[in-house]
Design an enzyme around this catalytic site. Structure first.
Site, PDB file in Angstrom:
ATOM      1  N   THR A 179      21.482  26.186   0.613  1.00  0.00           N
ATOM      2  CA  THR A 179      23.031  26.561  -0.265  1.00  0.00           C
ATOM      3  C   THR A 179      22.482  28.402   0.407  1.00  0.00           C
ATOM      4  O   THR A 179      21.058  28.392  -0.125  1.00  0.00           O
ATOM      5  CB  THR A 179      23.464  26.045  -1.115  1.00  0.00           C
ATOM      6  OG1 THR A 179      23.598  24.872  -1.324  1.00  0.00           O
ATOM      7  CG2 THR A 179      24.290  27.221  -1.334  1.00  0.00           C
TER       8      THR A 179
ATOM      9  N   SER B 222      23.146  32.624   1.904  1.00  0.00           N
ATOM     10  CA  SER B 222      23.569  33.509   3.435  1.00  0.00           C
ATOM     11  C   SER B 222      22.665  33.308   4.636  1.00  0.00           C
ATOM     12  O   SER B 222      23.326  33.210   5.434  1.00  0.00           O
ATOM     13  CB  SER B 222      23.358  34.888   2.973  1.00  0.00           C
ATOM     14  OG  SER B 222      22.442  35.297   1.861  1.00  0.00           O
TER      15      SER B 222
ATOM     16  N   ASP C 162      14.799  32.423  -3.317  1.00  0.00           N
ATOM     17  CA  ASP C 162      14.889  33.794  -3.631  1.00  0.00           C
ATOM     18  C   ASP C 162      13.684  34.471  -3.163  1.00  0.00           C
ATOM     19  O   ASP C 162      13.733  35.939  -3.100  1.00  0.00           O
ATOM     20  CB  ASP C 162      15.507  33.637  -4.901  1.00  0.00           C
ATOM     21  CG  ASP C 162      17.063  32.678  -5.725  1.00  0.00           C
ATOM     22  OD1 ASP C 162      17.896  33.335  -4.483  1.00  0.00           O
ATOM     23  OD2 ASP C 162      17.107  31.982  -5.666  1.00  0.00           O
TER      24      ASP C 162
ATOM     25  N   LYS D 171      14.277  29.627  -7.476  1.00  0.00           N
ATOM     26  CA  LYS D 171      15.774  28.771  -6.246  1.00  0.00           C
ATOM     27  C   LYS D 171      16.634  28.974  -7.212  1.00  0.00           C
ATOM     28  O   LYS D 171      15.974  28.671  -8.507  1.00  0.00           O
ATOM     29  CB  LYS D 171      15.851  27.940  -5.240  1.00  0.00           C
ATOM     30  CG  LYS D 171      14.673  27.845  -4.284  1.00  0.00           C
ATOM     31  CD  LYS D 171      14.823  26.407  -3.377  1.00  0.00           C
ATOM     32  CE  LYS D 171      15.723  26.437  -3.362  1.00  0.00           C
ATOM     33  NZ  LYS D 171      16.546  26.883  -2.417  1.00  0.00           N
TER      34      LYS D 171
ATOM     35  N   GLU E 163      20.046  21.006  -4.907  1.00  0.00           N
ATOM     36  CA  GLU E 163      18.642  21.115  -3.933  1.00  0.00           C
ATOM     37  C   GLU E 163      16.935  20.192  -4.512  1.00  0.00           C
ATOM     38  O   GLU E 163      16.417  19.992  -3.378  1.00  0.00           O
ATOM     39  CB  GLU E 163      18.092  22.908  -3.682  1.00  0.00           C
ATOM     40  CG  GLU E 163      19.612  23.768  -3.300  1.00  0.00           C
ATOM     41  CD  GLU E 163      19.602  25.306  -2.785  1.00  0.00           C
ATOM     42  OE1 GLU E 163      20.218  25.851  -2.429  1.00  0.00           O
ATOM     43  OE2 GLU E 163      18.514  25.293  -3.810  1.00  0.00           O
TER      44      GLU E 163
HETATM   45  O1  LIG Z   1      21.487  28.192  -5.725  1.00  0.00           O
HETATM   46  C1  LIG Z   1      20.902  28.802  -3.708  1.00  0.00           C
HETATM   47  C2  LIG Z   1      19.517  28.828  -3.527  1.00  0.00           C
HETATM   48  O2  LIG Z   1      18.465  28.237  -4.394  1.00  0.00           O
HETATM   49  C3  LIG Z   1      19.654  29.487  -2.149  1.00  0.00           C
HETATM   50  O3  LIG Z   1      18.402  28.351  -1.053  1.00  0.00           O
HETATM   51  C4  LIG Z   1      18.675  30.981  -2.913  1.00  0.00           C
HETATM   52  O4  LIG Z   1      19.609  31.903  -3.518  1.00  0.00           O
HETATM   53  C5  LIG Z   1      18.474  32.389  -1.123  1.00  0.00           C
HETATM   54  O5  LIG Z   1      19.644  32.032  -0.895  1.00  0.00           O
HETATM   55  P1  LIG Z   1      20.361  33.339   0.028  1.00  0.00           P
HETATM   56  O6  LIG Z   1      20.004  32.945   1.443  1.00  0.00           O
HETATM   57  O7  LIG Z   1      21.551  33.865  -0.092  1.00  0.00           O
HETATM   58  O8  LIG Z   1      19.153  34.879  -0.315  1.00  0.00           O
END
Ligand SMILES: O=C[C@H](O)[C@H](O)[C@H](O)COP(=O)(O)O
Length: 216
Positions: free
Chosen positions: A30, A32, A86, A96, A105
């Site tokens: 999940t 961006s 993250d 994460k 996840e």
């Molecule tokens: O709950 C969200 C997930 O762990 C995402 O993989 C994580 O927050 C990274 O998201 P992004 O690619 O949007 O930075």
């Protein structure tokens, strides 16, 4: 126009497409960064069996491009799981859950043979904890769990207004310097009322792609 950081996320996500094998079911994370991976999966539509999704958000994106979303209970072990993070340390251990999808996840990561993590360079750290550590909790246990997290040295903040896909709450734990991520993951897992901690340390990533390249 896409900014520089988005472009690096996209490069990492697109690089992960080379791990997709024909005829298989792909685990999909999940966020961006993964959004670009899902866009790229459109070209594989007729060559994969489908995907297992880690969130309602990713499910919607997968369905939009015509990829069947399958139930993990029906697929068994997956050859590949692709997801963002993250924060990532030099041992491929992760924080994460910034998007609140940590529980599904972590389940998919546990069921996958290879976990390919896609990030941009800004997420690499020597010690995890600069990014507040997400913890999914059963709503009635929120205050109790928060007190236990304080006892572990953190400063939990309720992510007010956020309900996870599983109907739970999120506490973001600030001011942690996580020198032993495996031990902290275990300790937080043992608090009654905790559903999942966003530390992916006991089951870390197998491959980390940073700014479009595999990290050695
Ligand atoms: O709950 C969200 C997930 O762990 C995402 O993989 C994580 O927050 C990274 O998201 P992004 O690619 O949007 O930075």
């Amino acid at each position: 126009m896409m900014d520089a950081r988005e472009a690096l996320k996209k490069q990492s996500a697109e690089r992960a497409l080379r791990y997709v094998e024909e005829g298989t079911v792909v685990g999909v994370g999940t966020g961006s960064t993964v959004k670009y991976f899902i866009e790229g999966l459109a070209d594989f539509r007729d060559r994969i069996e489908g995907a297992v999704s880690s969130s309602e958000q990713s499910t919607a994106l997968l369905k939009q491009i015509g990829i069947p979303v399958l139930d993990l209970n029906a697929t068994g072990t997956l050859p590949l799981y692709v997801d963002g993070a993250d924060e990532c340390d030099p041992h491929r251990r992760l924080i994460k859950g910034g998007g609140a999808a940590l529980t599904r996840e972590k389940i998919i990561a546990a069921c996958s043979q290879r976990f390919v993590c896609v990030i941009d360079g800004a997420k690499q750290v020597d010690i995890l904890g600069g990014f507040p550590l997400p913890v999914e909790v059963i709503p009635m246990a929120r205050s109790y769990v928060a007190r236990q997290l304080v006892a572990l040295g953190g400063q939990p903040v309720w992510r007010d207004g956020v309900t996870t896909d599983n109907g739970n709450a999120i506490l973001d734990v600030h001011n942690l310097r996580i020198v032993d991520p495996v031990a902290l993951e275990k300790a937080i897992n043992q608090i009654v009322g905790v559903v999942t901690v966003g530390l992916f340390a006991a089951r870390a990533a197998d491959v980390v792609i940073v700014d479009g390249k595999e990290r050695g």
